[in-house]
Every structure is written in structure tokens, then in C-alpha cells.
Design a protein around this motif. Structure first.
Motif, PDB file in Angstrom:
ATOM      1  N   TRP A 151       0.824  -1.209   0.000  1.00 19.82           N
ATOM      2  CA  TRP A 151       0.000   0.000   0.000  1.00 19.82           C
ATOM      3  C   TRP A 151       0.858   1.260   0.000  1.00 19.82           C
ATOM      4  O   TRP A 151       0.459   2.301  -0.538  1.00 19.82           O
ATOM      5  N   GLY A 152       2.055   1.174   0.575  1.00 22.76           N
ATOM      6  CA  GLY A 152       2.977   2.310   0.524  1.00 22.76           C
ATOM      7  C   GLY A 152       3.355   2.648  -0.912  1.00 22.76           C
ATOM      8  O   GLY A 152       3.415   3.825  -1.295  1.00 22.76           O
ATOM      9  N   ILE A 153       3.601   1.614  -1.721  1.00 24.98           N
ATOM     10  CA  ILE A 153       3.929   1.843  -3.133  1.00 24.98           C
ATOM     11  C   ILE A 153       2.712   2.346  -3.892  1.00 24.98           C
ATOM     12  O   ILE A 153       2.818   3.225  -4.757  1.00 24.98           O
ATOM     13  N   VAL A 154       1.530   1.776  -3.586  1.00 22.71           N
ATOM     14  CA  VAL A 154       0.298   2.235  -4.244  1.00 22.71           C
ATOM     15  C   VAL A 154       0.104   3.738  -4.024  1.00 22.71           C
ATOM     16  O   VAL A 154      -0.140   4.500  -4.979  1.00 22.71           O
ATOM     17  N   PHE A 155       0.222   4.183  -2.782  1.00 24.68           N
ATOM     18  CA  PHE A 155       0.023   5.606  -2.490  1.00 24.68           C
ATOM     19  C   PHE A 155       1.170   6.462  -3.038  1.00 24.68           C
ATOM     20  O   PHE A 155       0.966   7.628  -3.382  1.00 24.68           O
ATOM     21  N   PHE A 156       2.352   5.868  -3.139  1.00 23.69           N
ATOM     22  CA  PHE A 156       3.463   6.613  -3.755  1.00 23.69           C
ATOM     23  C   PHE A 156       3.164   6.877  -5.222  1.00 23.69           C
ATOM     24  O   PHE A 156       3.316   8.009  -5.711  1.00 23.69           O
ATOM     25  N   LEU A 157       2.747   5.826  -5.941  1.00 23.05           N
ATOM     26  CA  LEU A 157       2.462   5.978  -7.375  1.00 23.05           C
ATOM     27  C   LEU A 157       1.288   6.916  -7.609  1.00 23.05           C
ATOM     28  O   LEU A 157       1.281   7.687  -8.574  1.00 23.05           O
ATOM     29  N   GLU A 158       0.286   6.857  -6.731  1.00 21.29           N
ATOM     30  CA  GLU A 158      -0.848   7.776  -6.838  1.00 21.29           C
ATOM     31  C   GLU A 158      -0.426   9.185  -6.428  1.00 21.29           C
ATOM     32  O   GLU A 158      -0.902  10.180  -6.977  1.00 21.29           O
ATOM     33  N   GLY A 159       0.511   9.261  -5.466  1.00 15.79           N
ATOM     34  CA  GLY A 159       0.971  10.555  -4.976  1.00 15.79           C
ATOM     35  C   GLY A 159       1.822  11.311  -5.973  1.00 15.79           C
ATOM     36  O   GLY A 159       2.006  12.532  -5.845  1.00 15.79           O
ATOM     37  N   ILE A 160       2.367  10.608  -6.965  1.00 22.12           N
ATOM     38  CA  ILE A 160       3.097  11.292  -8.026  1.00 22.12           C
ATOM     39  C   ILE A 160       2.169  12.267  -8.754  1.00 22.12           C
ATOM     40  O   ILE A 160       2.587  13.332  -9.213  1.00 22.12           O
ATOM     41  N   VAL A 161       0.892  11.889  -8.827  1.00 25.78           N
ATOM     42  CA  VAL A 161      -0.116  12.747  -9.475  1.00 25.78           C
ATOM     43  C   VAL A 161      -0.806  13.645  -8.447  1.00 25.78           C
ATOM     44  O   VAL A 161      -0.948  14.851  -8.656  1.00 25.78           O
ATOM     45  N   LYS A 162      -1.230  13.040  -7.327  1.00 25.85           N
ATOM     46  CA  LYS A 162      -1.891  13.796  -6.259  1.00 25.85           C
ATOM     47  C   LYS A 162      -0.944  13.838  -5.062  1.00 25.85           C
ATOM     48  O   LYS A 162      -0.924  12.919  -4.235  1.00 25.85           O
ATOM     49  N   LYS A 163      -0.149  14.888  -4.978  1.00 24.22           N
ATOM     50  CA  LYS A 163       1.016  14.903  -4.097  1.00 24.22           C
ATOM     51  C   LYS A 163       0.682  14.689  -2.618  1.00 24.22           C
ATOM     52  O   LYS A 163       1.505  14.163  -1.867  1.00 24.22           O
ATOM     53  N   LYS A 164      -0.508  15.081  -2.175  1.00 26.81           N
ATOM     54  CA  LYS A 164      -0.848  14.914  -0.765  1.00 26.81           C
ATOM     55  C   LYS A 164      -0.845  13.449  -0.343  1.00 26.81           C
ATOM     56  O   LYS A 164      -0.614  13.125   0.823  1.00 26.81           O
ATOM     57  N   LEU A 165      -1.100  12.560  -1.297  1.00 29.90           N
ATOM     58  CA  LEU A 165      -1.106  11.126  -0.984  1.00 29.90           C
ATOM     59  C   LEU A 165       0.296  10.596  -0.707  1.00 29.90           C
ATOM     60  O   LEU A 165       0.446   9.512  -0.154  1.00 29.90           O
ATOM     61  N   LEU A 166       1.329  11.357  -1.094  1.00 25.80           N
ATOM     62  CA  LEU A 166       2.699  10.950  -0.764  1.00 25.80           C
ATOM     63  C   LEU A 166       2.908  10.915   0.744  1.00 25.80           C
ATOM     64  O   LEU A 166       3.724  10.143   1.248  1.00 25.80           O
ATOM     65  N   ILE A 167       2.169  11.750   1.461  1.00 24.13           N
ATOM     66  CA  ILE A 167       2.283  11.754   2.934  1.00 24.13           C
ATOM     67  C   ILE A 167       1.824  10.410   3.490  1.00 24.13           C
ATOM     68  O   ILE A 167       2.463   9.848   4.390  1.00 24.13           O
ATOM     69  N   ILE A 168       0.718   9.867   2.944  1.00 22.44           N
ATOM     70  CA  ILE A 168       0.238   8.553   3.384  1.00 22.44           C
ATOM     71  C   ILE A 168       1.284   7.488   3.051  1.00 22.44           C
ATOM     72  O   ILE A 168       1.546   6.582   3.851  1.00 22.44           O
ATOM     73  N   TYR A 198      11.496   7.623 -10.224  1.00 27.31           N
ATOM     74  CA  TYR A 198      10.505   8.694 -10.420  1.00 27.31           C
ATOM     75  C   TYR A 198      11.072  10.055  -9.999  1.00 27.31           C
ATOM     76  O   TYR A 198      10.342  10.929  -9.541  1.00 27.31           O
ATOM     77  N   ARG A 199      12.371  10.227 -10.200  1.00 23.72           N
ATOM     78  CA  ARG A 199      13.034  11.442  -9.719  1.00 23.72           C
ATOM     79  C   ARG A 199      12.518  12.709 -10.411  1.00 23.72           C
ATOM     80  O   ARG A 199      12.448  13.782  -9.782  1.00 23.72           O
ATOM     81  N   LYS A 200      12.139  12.595 -11.693  1.00 26.10           N
ATOM     82  CA  LYS A 200      11.654  13.779 -12.408  1.00 26.10           C
ATOM     83  C   LYS A 200      10.382  14.316 -11.763  1.00 26.10           C
ATOM     84  O   LYS A 200      10.206  15.522 -11.610  1.00 26.10           O
ATOM     85  N   GLU A 201       9.476  13.402 -11.392  1.00 23.09           N
ATOM     86  CA  GLU A 201       8.216  13.810 -10.773  1.00 23.09           C
ATOM     87  C   GLU A 201       8.445  14.360  -9.368  1.00 23.09           C
ATOM     88  O   GLU A 201       7.805  15.324  -8.939  1.00 23.09           O
ATOM     89  N   ILE A 202       9.387  13.745  -8.632  1.00 30.59           N
ATOM     90  CA  ILE A 202       9.640  14.158  -7.243  1.00 30.59           C
ATOM     91  C   ILE A 202      10.333  15.516  -7.189  1.00 30.59           C
ATOM     92  O   ILE A 202      10.038  16.341  -6.314  1.00 30.59           O
ATOM     93  N   ILE A 203      11.240  15.750  -8.122  1.00 31.62           N
ATOM     94  CA  ILE A 203      11.963  17.017  -8.148  1.00 31.62           C
ATOM     95  C   ILE A 203      11.008  18.193  -8.330  1.00 31.62           C
ATOM     96  O   ILE A 203      11.250  19.306  -7.827  1.00 31.62           O
TER      97      ILE A 203
END
Length: 558
Positions: A151-168, A198-203
Motif C-alpha cells: 500500500w505504501g507503493i500504491v500511495f506513492f504511485l498515486e501521490g506522483i499525481v496527487k502529491k498529498k497522498l505521498l504523505i500517506i 521517479y526522480r523527475k516527478e519528485i523534483i
């Protein structure tokens, strides 16, 4: 998702629930020592807010011989409150997180941009996986660990688009390192890999948001770091890692001595600790990806697998090999993460003694291999099902072989496994202790021999001994004639070995009276008391394994 896909998906979830909860309290045949220890820790936490050694809301739970990761114990406190201090209370969290992992895998495969059928096939293979199913039916922490990571990876991949989900995602990854020791090494490297891929998205994230992530990570991981510095969180690894093996330096010295009585540069290059440790690591790593471990024999510890088969079904040799080919050729972007995960996952286990085929420590391999296997089956579907009748027949045959493998696993698990694994699951301790509760008013002493496993934690668990009283009162140590000195005492229980001289002289009855009950392991008594008699001893009861062999004798003075 089409209507037929929804039917398949919902059916798979219900199948997963059924497989993980059906006879959960009966198979595996008993709670083994680690499960009992986890359960009593959770019970103590529930009743007192402390572990059974009196530590308040600990980060690492102090057991009799180890320190345990906290998260599974905290979750068990909830289920023990609901179901009681029993098999259900200890095992339900594992089954629950096993099902949560099934759901998570579906969304993970979708987030990796595979189609619905690949996601559904992945979910089905995960649901019937001998590896995942086996660990979901016992109080193993790794099911919790894997659920958090998926689930951590799921929210990471979703958080690339919706950044607030990266916190989860950060919260879930941080929690995972509190679930099982393997995650402490795996998760930091995995998150580094995610950053690189995914460094381009994170940067592109704002500086304030990055700072928020760092602060959350810092506050969530600091308690574990402090516990590690104190030697608690890393205690198990300190004696299981390959570098702690005291025989390696000795072997190096012996080999150098054979080369030349006087050490020389060539001997030091040929024989040194670094080379020896590297060889052990390489052997462990290669064992973990071998056909013997994955498809033929699995973990040699029968508590970790049913034995006689691999961690995957044999037919999945085909689907995994095909899946790797499909992944490389058709999904180069997804291949980066899946193969990085797969290559990384055996490393923590390879750093431990016997880690090469240790299914618990290698549990992280399961998910990427399942996804790869699903790709292989989907490729077979495309290549055969949509073609002529002969190719359809070949595809149907492969599916029938998979289902046949699944049936044989279930048959082995429910029919043969309870008897083959009865000793390793410590069957008999519960039955013996509950018998003493029935006989409580008849006897003043219950002498329990620790021949195969220390019985103290079983006595605490199955008698529901008051944790607050246990925390405040250390075990009494007494001398018991015929059994030795410094014998631990818990209420009416005395934990003592039988003096072998007494057995040899056939004078055991001299040290028992009519108010003392001896709970003796079968290995303590040379005779089969179902058919023989020992002078002066009365058999009160016999505790048998599911195989009908003797586990314990309950004896008193005749």
C-alpha cells in the motif's frame, strides 16, 4: 472493469477471506511459542499498557530471549480484546493483513499501468499462493509488513499525481519498519529506488512539501533509531547475521595454516573473512532464487511451509519465465520497479545465517514474482486462448494443472500437514495446561518439564495469568528435591527437568506425592506408558498429538 471482471474480482476476494479464516484456530494445529509470546505481550499491553516485563508502550517488546517488533503486537491487542486470548486473537491480524495485501496488489498492478486482466490474475495467484496463504494463517509479522509496503507503493504511485497522498505513502513505509526486521534494510533501499525511478516527478514538488515529508519521516523513524542505538531493535540481527558467525575466523585461520605455517600474502588473499562472508552471502542469495526453493522443496523448516513442494506451484516455472520475457520486451518502465524490487528483496535474508531458504525473511520476494507470473499467464491466454482449438486445449491444460497444484496443496495442508508439523507447532502444551486448570484443586504442585520448549510462556498464556502481577513479582526460584536448584515457580507451576539419575534408577515416584502432578514430555520417559507401567507412578492423563503419538504424560504418585 467489465461485469465479468467484477464477478471474478469479487469472487477472488471472497475466496481469499474463506481460505484465510477457515479453521484458523485448528490449522496450523497449535499456537507455537512465538505466537504465544506475541499473544501474551498483547494481552499484557491490553491490560496494563506495558509489555510483560513492565515497559510502558514500548517500541521493542522485551521477551524472554529476544526483542520483538511492536506493530503486530499492538494490532493483536485489538483482536485479543475482541476474540479473547486464544488462537483467533493471535492469528486474525495476520489473516486480515493477508486480505488487505490481496486488495493492495490489485491496485498496485493497476497503478503500474497493466490492464485489468493482469491485475485480476495477479490477485488470484496471490490469493491461492502457498507462500502468502501459509503465512496469513499464523501469527507471523511478515503479512503486516508486506501489506504496508504494497500500500505504501500504491500511495506513492498515486501521490506522483496527487502529491498529498505521498504523505500517506511515507507514513506507511515508516510504519513498515516497525513490523519486521527485514523491512529495516529493505524499505530504505526501496524508497531510494523509487526516488531514482521517479526522480523527475519528485523534483517538481515544492520545497515546503519536501520539507514536510522529511519531517514526517524524521519523527516517525527516530524512536526506532533510538531503540536500535540501545541495542533493542537490532538485537535479533546482532546474532543472526553472517558476520556474527564465530566459526568463520576459525576456518580462515585453519585454511591459512594448511597453506603455510607462516602466514604469507598469497594465503591472506586466498583466505580471509571478507571472502568467506562474500561466499556465504552469494550462496544464500542464489539459494533464494533457485528452483529448489521456489518450485521444488521450499523452506526446509516445516513451520514455514507444508514441505514437499516449493513456495510457488511447479507450473509457475513456465509463467514466471514467460513473464520475465514479457516484462523486458513490453513493459520497460514497469520492469525498472518490479525487477529492482525482486533483485533487492533477497538481500536482507542473504545477510543472515540460513537465510537462503528462509521463507519468512524472503517474504518480500513474493509480490514481484506474483506480478511476473501473472504477466506470463496473461501472455499464454493471448497466445493460446484466442487461437485454434488445439492451442485452447493447451491453455486449458495449463490452467487445470495450476488448479490441480492448488488442490494438492490444500489436501496436503489440511490432511497431512497437521500431523507432520505437530511438534514444530508445539502441540500439546495448551492441552496439558488446560488439563491442569481442570485438576487445579486436586494438586498443590504442577511440575512441567522444559525438554523440548520452555513451558513458562505457555503457562502464562493459557492460564491467562494476570500480567500486572507477573510484572510486579519476579519468578520465585526454589530447590526441588529430585529436580535441582533455582527452579522457576509460577503459582502452582514449577518448571524443572528430571534428574537423569532418577530415571536410570527408576526412583521417580520417590520424589512425587499424591498432591504433585508431573507433566513430563514423552522424551523424558523411556517407557510407553499406554502399554507399560512404572512402579509407584499413576498415569492421570496422556496428551496425544494429532498423529496419536504421545506428547505429554501427566503423572503422580500411585
Amino acid at each position: 472493469m467489465t461485469k465479468i471482471q467484477k464477478i471474478f474480482f469479487i469472487s477472488i476476494i471472497f475466496l481469499g477471506i474463506f481460505l484465510r479464516f477457515y479453521l484458523l484456530d485448528q490449522n496450523p494445529p497449535s499456537l507455537f511459542a512465538d505466537e504465544v509470546d506475541v499473544g501474551y505481550q498483547a494481552y499484557s499491553l491490553l491490560k496494563t499498557g506495558k509489555d510483560y516485563n513492565g515497559n510502558f508502550l514500548p517500541i521493542s517488546f522485551e521477551s524472554f530471549s529476544d526483542f520483538r517488533a511492536p506493530l503486530y503486537i499492538y494490532s493483536s491487542a485489538v483482536t485479543i480484546a475482541l476474540f479473547g486470548l486464544n488462537e483467533w486473537g493471535v492469528r486474525v491480524p495476520s489473516a486480515f493483513f493477508g486480505i488487505i495485501s490481496i486488495l493492495g496488489l490489485y491496485f498496485l498492478v493497476k497503478k503500474l499501468e497493466f490492464n485489468n486482466w493482469v491485475a485480476i490474475i495477479s490477485t488470484f495467484l496471490f490469493t491461492i499462493s502457498p507462500w502468502q496463504l501459509h503465512y496469513s494463517r499464523a501469527g507471523f509479522e511478515v503479512t503486516l509488513m508486506l501489506a504496508l509496503i504494497i500500500w505504501g507503493i500504491v500511495f506513492f504511485l498515486e501521490g506522483i499525481v496527487k502529491k498529498k497522498l505521498l504523505i500517506i505513502s511515507v507514513i506507511l513505509f515508516s510504519l513498515s519498519i516497525y513490523s519486521y526486521s527485514t523491512a529495516k534494510l529493505f524499505v530504505p533501499i526501496l524508497t531510494l529506488g523509487l526516488f531514482l525511478i521517479y526522480r523527475k516527478e519528485i523534483i517538481k514538488l515544492s520545497s515546503n512539501f519536501k520539507l514536510t515529508i522529511i519531517l514526517i519521516l524524521f519523527f516517525m523513524t527516530t524512536p526506532l533509531m533510538l531503540d536500535t542505538i540501545q541495542g533493542k531493535a537490532g538485537y535479533r540481527f546482532s546474532y543472526t547475521n553472517i558476520f556474527a558467525d564465530p566459526t568463520i575466523p576459525q576456518e580462515v585461520d585453519v585454511k591459512r595454516g594448511i597453506d603455510n605455517p607462516v602466514p604469507n600474502p598469497i594465503s591472506k588473499i586466498s583466505h580471509n573473512k571478507l571472502l568467506s562472508f562474500s561466499e556465504i552471502f552469494a550462496k544464500n542469495y542464489l539459494t533464494s532464487i533457485s528452483t529448489n526453493f521456489l518450485f521444488l522443496q521450499g523452506d526446509h523448516i516445516i513451520r514455514h511451509s507444508v514441505g514437499g513442494m516449493g513456495q510457488f506451484y511447479f507450473i509457475e516455472v513456465i509463467s514466471i519465465l514467460l513473464g520475465i520475457w514479457v516484462l523486458f520486451n513490453n513493459f520497460p518502465k514497469q520492469a525498472k520497479l518490479i525487477l529492482f524490487w525482486l533483485v533487492l528483496s533477497p538481500i536482507p535474508a542473504a545477510l543472515t545465517v540460513g537465510g537462503g531458504d528462509h521463507a519468512t525473511r524472503l517474504f518480500l520476494m513474493l509480490t514481484p514474482l506474483i506480478i511476473i507470473s501473472a504477466l506470463g499467464f496473461y501472455f499464454l491466454f493471448q497466445m493460446f486462448w484466442l487461437k485454434d482449438k488445439l492451442k485452447k486445449l493447451i491453455f486449458i491444460s495449463i490452467i487445470l494443472i495450476l488448479l490441480g497444484n492448488f488442490y494438492l496443496y490444500l489436501h496436503r495442508y489440511y490432511v497431512h500437514y497437521p500431523q507432520e508439523s505437530e511438534r514444530l507447532w508445539h502441540y500439546g502444551f495448551k492441552q496439558a495446561i488446560l488439563k491442569t486448570q481442570i485438576l487445579g484443586d486436586t494438586y498443590d504442585k504442577f511440575i512441567f518439564t522444559p525438554t523440548t520448549e520452555p513451558p513458562l510462556v505457555f503457562a502464562l498464556f493459557w492460564t491467562k495469568y494476570d500480567p500486572l502481577f507477573f510484572q510486579k513479582n519476579n519468578l520465585d526460584k526454589i530447590t526441588l528435591e529430585g529436580f535441582g536448584k533455582d527452579i522457576p515457580k509460577l503459582g502452582k507451576f514449577y518448571f524443572a527437568s528430571i534428574d537423569q539419575k532418577i530415571l536410570q534408577n527408576d526412583t521417580l515416584s520417590d520424589f512425587l506425592n499424591s498432591k504433585t502432578l508431573l507433566i513430563a514430555n514423552r522424551k523424558d520417559i523411556p517407557n510407553d506408558l499406554r502399554f507399560e507401567k512404572i512402579k509407584g507412578l499413576k498415569v492421570v492423563d496422556i496428551i496425544e498429538y494429532p498423529s496419536k503419538e504421545v506428547a505429554f504424560y501427566l503423572l503422580t504418585h500411585e
